[in-house]
Design a protein around this motif. Structure first.
Motif, short mmCIF file in Angstrom:
data_model
loop_
_atom_site.label_atom_id
_atom_site.label_comp_id
_atom_site.label_asym_id
_atom_site.label_seq_id
_atom_site.Cartn_x
_atom_site.Cartn_y
_atom_site.Cartn_z
N GLN A 119 -9.22 3.68 2.73
CA GLN A 119 -10.12 2.78 1.89
C GLN A 119 -11.66 3.20 2.46
O GLN A 119 -12.64 2.75 2.01
CB GLN A 119 -10.14 1.27 2.31
CG GLN A 119 -8.80 0.58 1.53
CD GLN A 119 -8.41 -0.63 2.32
OE1 GLN A 119 -9.59 -1.49 2.15
NE2 GLN A 119 -7.52 -0.92 3.07
N GLY A 120 -11.66 4.34 3.06
CA GLY A 120 -13.06 5.02 3.58
C GLY A 120 -13.98 3.73 4.09
O GLY A 120 -13.30 2.87 4.75
N SER A 121 -15.24 3.97 3.91
CA SER A 121 -16.00 2.72 4.58
C SER A 121 -16.45 1.68 3.54
O SER A 121 -17.21 0.99 3.68
CB SER A 121 -17.24 3.46 5.05
OG SER A 121 -17.94 4.06 3.79
N ASN A 122 -15.72 1.57 2.44
CA ASN A 122 -16.10 0.62 1.27
C ASN A 122 -15.25 -0.53 1.37
O ASN A 122 -13.82 -0.34 1.08
CB ASN A 122 -16.04 1.39 0.16
CG ASN A 122 -16.54 0.60 -1.02
OD1 ASN A 122 -16.44 -0.79 -0.97
ND2 ASN A 122 -16.26 0.91 -2.43
N PRO A 123 -15.74 -1.55 1.71
CA PRO A 123 -14.84 -3.00 2.07
C PRO A 123 -14.32 -3.48 0.49
O PRO A 123 -13.69 -4.33 0.49
CB PRO A 123 -15.69 -3.86 2.73
CG PRO A 123 -16.85 -3.45 2.28
CD PRO A 123 -16.99 -1.93 1.93
N ARG A 124 -14.80 -3.08 -0.42
CA ARG A 124 -14.53 -3.75 -1.98
C ARG A 124 -12.98 -3.78 -2.26
O ARG A 124 -12.72 -4.82 -2.80
CB ARG A 124 -15.19 -2.96 -3.00
CG ARG A 124 -15.32 -3.51 -4.53
CD ARG A 124 -16.30 -4.87 -4.41
NE ARG A 124 -16.49 -5.08 -5.68
CZ ARG A 124 -15.73 -5.97 -6.44
NH1 ARG A 124 -14.53 -6.36 -5.93
NH2 ARG A 124 -16.02 -6.26 -7.65
N ALA A 125 -12.44 -2.66 -1.80
CA ALA A 125 -10.84 -2.75 -2.42
C ALA A 125 -10.18 -3.69 -1.39
O ALA A 125 -9.28 -4.57 -2.10
CB ALA A 125 -10.55 -1.35 -2.15
N ARG A 126 -10.58 -3.88 -0.40
CA ARG A 126 -9.83 -4.88 0.57
C ARG A 126 -10.18 -6.28 -0.01
O ARG A 126 -9.20 -7.15 -0.01
CB ARG A 126 -10.25 -4.77 2.09
CG ARG A 126 -9.96 -5.91 2.92
CD ARG A 126 -8.57 -6.37 3.11
NE ARG A 126 -7.75 -5.47 3.69
CZ ARG A 126 -6.27 -5.55 3.60
NH1 ARG A 126 -5.78 -6.61 3.19
NH2 ARG A 126 -5.59 -4.65 4.07
N ALA A 127 -11.43 -6.39 -0.23
CA ALA A 127 -11.78 -7.77 -0.93
C ALA A 127 -10.91 -8.31 -2.06
O ALA A 127 -10.40 -9.11 -2.02
CB ALA A 127 -13.28 -7.89 -1.28
N VAL A 128 -10.79 -7.19 -2.93
CA VAL A 128 -9.96 -7.41 -4.18
C VAL A 128 -8.80 -7.72 -3.74
O VAL A 128 -8.05 -8.75 -4.68
CB VAL A 128 -10.18 -6.10 -5.13
CG1 VAL A 128 -9.18 -6.16 -6.45
CG2 VAL A 128 -11.62 -5.92 -5.61
N PHE A 129 -7.93 -6.97 -2.97
CA PHE A 129 -6.59 -7.24 -2.67
C PHE A 129 -6.39 -8.74 -1.88
O PHE A 129 -5.42 -9.26 -2.52
CB PHE A 129 -6.21 -6.16 -1.74
CG PHE A 129 -4.55 -5.95 -1.44
CD1 PHE A 129 -3.71 -5.40 -2.50
CD2 PHE A 129 -3.95 -6.53 -0.44
CE1 PHE A 129 -2.54 -5.50 -2.22
CE2 PHE A 129 -2.73 -6.28 -0.23
CZ PHE A 129 -1.91 -6.04 -1.22
N ALA A 134 -12.22 0.44 -7.31
CA ALA A 134 -12.83 0.46 -6.12
C ALA A 134 -12.48 1.31 -4.98
O ALA A 134 -13.26 1.87 -4.15
CB ALA A 134 -12.58 -1.07 -5.55
N LEU A 135 -11.25 1.65 -4.87
CA LEU A 135 -10.80 2.67 -4.01
C LEU A 135 -11.18 4.24 -4.37
O LEU A 135 -11.64 4.95 -3.21
CB LEU A 135 -9.28 2.86 -4.07
CG LEU A 135 -8.36 1.65 -3.49
CD1 LEU A 135 -6.87 1.83 -3.79
CD2 LEU A 135 -8.57 1.69 -1.85
N ALA A 136 -11.56 4.55 -5.67
CA ALA A 136 -12.46 5.59 -5.62
C ALA A 136 -13.98 5.46 -5.70
O ALA A 136 -14.60 6.67 -5.94
CB ALA A 136 -12.15 6.10 -7.14
N GLY A 137 -14.45 4.58 -5.19
CA GLY A 137 -15.73 4.39 -4.96
C GLY A 137 -16.57 4.14 -6.05
O GLY A 137 -17.75 4.24 -6.12
N ALA A 138 -16.13 3.58 -7.31
CA ALA A 138 -16.76 3.05 -8.39
C ALA A 138 -18.01 2.13 -8.17
O ALA A 138 -17.94 1.25 -7.33
CB ALA A 138 -15.80 2.46 -9.51
N GLN A 139 -19.10 2.30 -9.10
CA GLN A 139 -20.08 1.46 -8.97
C GLN A 139 -19.71 0.02 -9.48
O GLN A 139 -18.72 -0.08 -10.36
CB GLN A 139 -21.28 2.14 -9.93
CG GLN A 139 -21.86 3.19 -9.34
CD GLN A 139 -22.67 3.37 -7.82
OE1 GLN A 139 -23.28 2.33 -7.86
NE2 GLN A 139 -22.29 4.22 -7.19
N GLU A 140 -20.52 -0.78 -8.98
CA GLU A 140 -19.92 -2.26 -9.53
C GLU A 140 -20.25 -2.48 -10.93
O GLU A 140 -19.51 -3.25 -11.72
CB GLU A 140 -21.13 -3.41 -8.91
CG GLU A 140 -20.86 -3.79 -7.43
CD GLU A 140 -19.44 -4.40 -7.33
OE1 GLU A 140 -18.91 -4.91 -7.97
OE2 GLU A 140 -18.89 -3.90 -6.12
#
Length: 367
Positions: A161-171, A226-232
């Protein structure tokens, strides 16, 4: 030179096939690890992992594919191991939800075969074990579903998930919303008849959104992005497409649960009526039916011993009241909203074509 539609379709089919094969291989390898672990605990526990493996073998892989194309739309590479692991995690989560859902709904069939709790009840009876076979089946299936949920989390932990917490939040949000939606569903079955009929459709729509639509389409698509680092902004566009699509998907499922061909759906005709599901279709029926028919629906919905003739009358009331036509109109309106949103997404054309094909297959399916 631009690709022809036929070339685009072939390229999409190739990516779908390769991705599905990757997810299947990931699941096989992962469950083989767990099979070995359970064998060391006790051979008697292997039936748990075998039940899970049977359930995750095959299926439409719709959630995993939405995750994949959300990833591709945000610039993710086609051969990433992370997106394969994410798809496998979604498949395990779906299996856990199905195991528990079949217990809640008292449904003995799944995809044309016995549901997991029914498999365990049959095992109990075949072995001539003590105490109650049905209670054993439910208890063992609950544990199997819990194990499957745990395995889903373990698989997702393998995703980079790199350094982006967005994917974890979605899951995390996906799992919480499904459980809350499931509770609202069972609450509606017992409390629905005592609540105002004119709010039945709104209550059923809320259940659809949180029990099914978000985890069936919105969260998988957003998760991939989110896993690919997409913008909001892109993730918001994904939601605008996938949420109404998921709601249309569930409305189609509700129609098939009453009017579907058992050969194609893998469930007995009228199964949802015997289970007592208070769907949007049922809410629309109660709103529109004459008083005598309304009372018949309230009195008989959820009766396990409904005869074929009583099922046929319930179906006739749904048709004659206009509820079935209204549900089909809702599916059409939600689909139109979804595909209009898809047309505005800043993604490559071939990704848009892939998402369109997935969406249209979901809302027009017969099984």
């Amino acid at each position: 030179m631009n690709a022809t539609p036929e070339q685009t379709d072939a390229a999409i089919a190739g990516e779908n096939e390769a991705y599905i094969a990757g997810v299947a291989a990931q699941l096989n390898d992962f469950l083989a690890e767990k099979h070995q672990l359970l064998a060391e605990i006790s051979p008697a526990t292997l039936v748990l992992i075998d039940s899970i493996k049977t359930l995750v073998t095959g299926g439409k892989r719709m959630r995993a594919l939405l995750c994949y194309w959300g990833w591709r739309g945000a610039g993710g590479a086609a051969d990433s191991t992370s997106i394969i692991a994410a798809g496998a995690a979604l498949e395990l989560f779906q299996a856990a939800a199905l195991i528990h859902d079949d217990i809640i709904d008292r449904s003995d069939t799944r995809r044309g075969g016995p549901s997991v709790h029914k498999q365990f009840s049959t095992l109990h009876a075949d072995q001539g074990w003590a105490l109650d076979a049905e209670r054993f089946g439910h208890a063992a299936a609950i544990l199997t579903g819990d194990l499957c949920l745990s395995l889903s989390e373990e698989m997702f932990a393998r995703v980079d998930q790199g350094s982006n917490p967005r994917a974890r939040a979605v899951f995390n949000l996906m799992r919480t919303e499904v459980m809350a939606g499931q509770y609202l569903d069972i609450l509606e079955e017992v409390a629905g008849p005592s609540k105002p009929h004119n709010t039945a459709v709104a209550r059923a729509s809320a259940i659809i959104r949180f029990k099914s639509a978000k985890y069936s389409s919105e969260h998988p698509l957003v998760l991939g992005g989110a896993l690919a680092g997409a913008q909001e902004s892109l993730l918001a566009g994904y939601s605008a497409f996938a949420l109404p699509l998921g709601e249309a998907f569930q409305l189609r499922d509700d129609v098939l649960g009453v009017f579907g061909d058992p050969v194609q759906t893998g469930k007995p005709a009228g199964d949802d009526l015997r289970e007592g599901k208070r769907t949007v279709l049922v809410g629309l029926t109660i709103d529109a039916a004459a008083e005598a028919e309304k009372e018949f629906v309230d009195k008989n919905l959820g009766r396990q011993d409904l005869t074929d003739a009583e099922v046929a009358r319930l179906c006739a009331i749904m048709v004659e009241s206009g509820a079935l036509a209204s549900t089909e109109a809702m599916i059409a309106d939600l689909s139109e909203t979804a595909f209009a949103a898809l047309d505005t997404l800043p993604i490559e054309d071939f990704v848009s074509v892939a998402l369109s094909a997935l969406g249209r297959g979901a809302v027009s399916r017969t099984s």
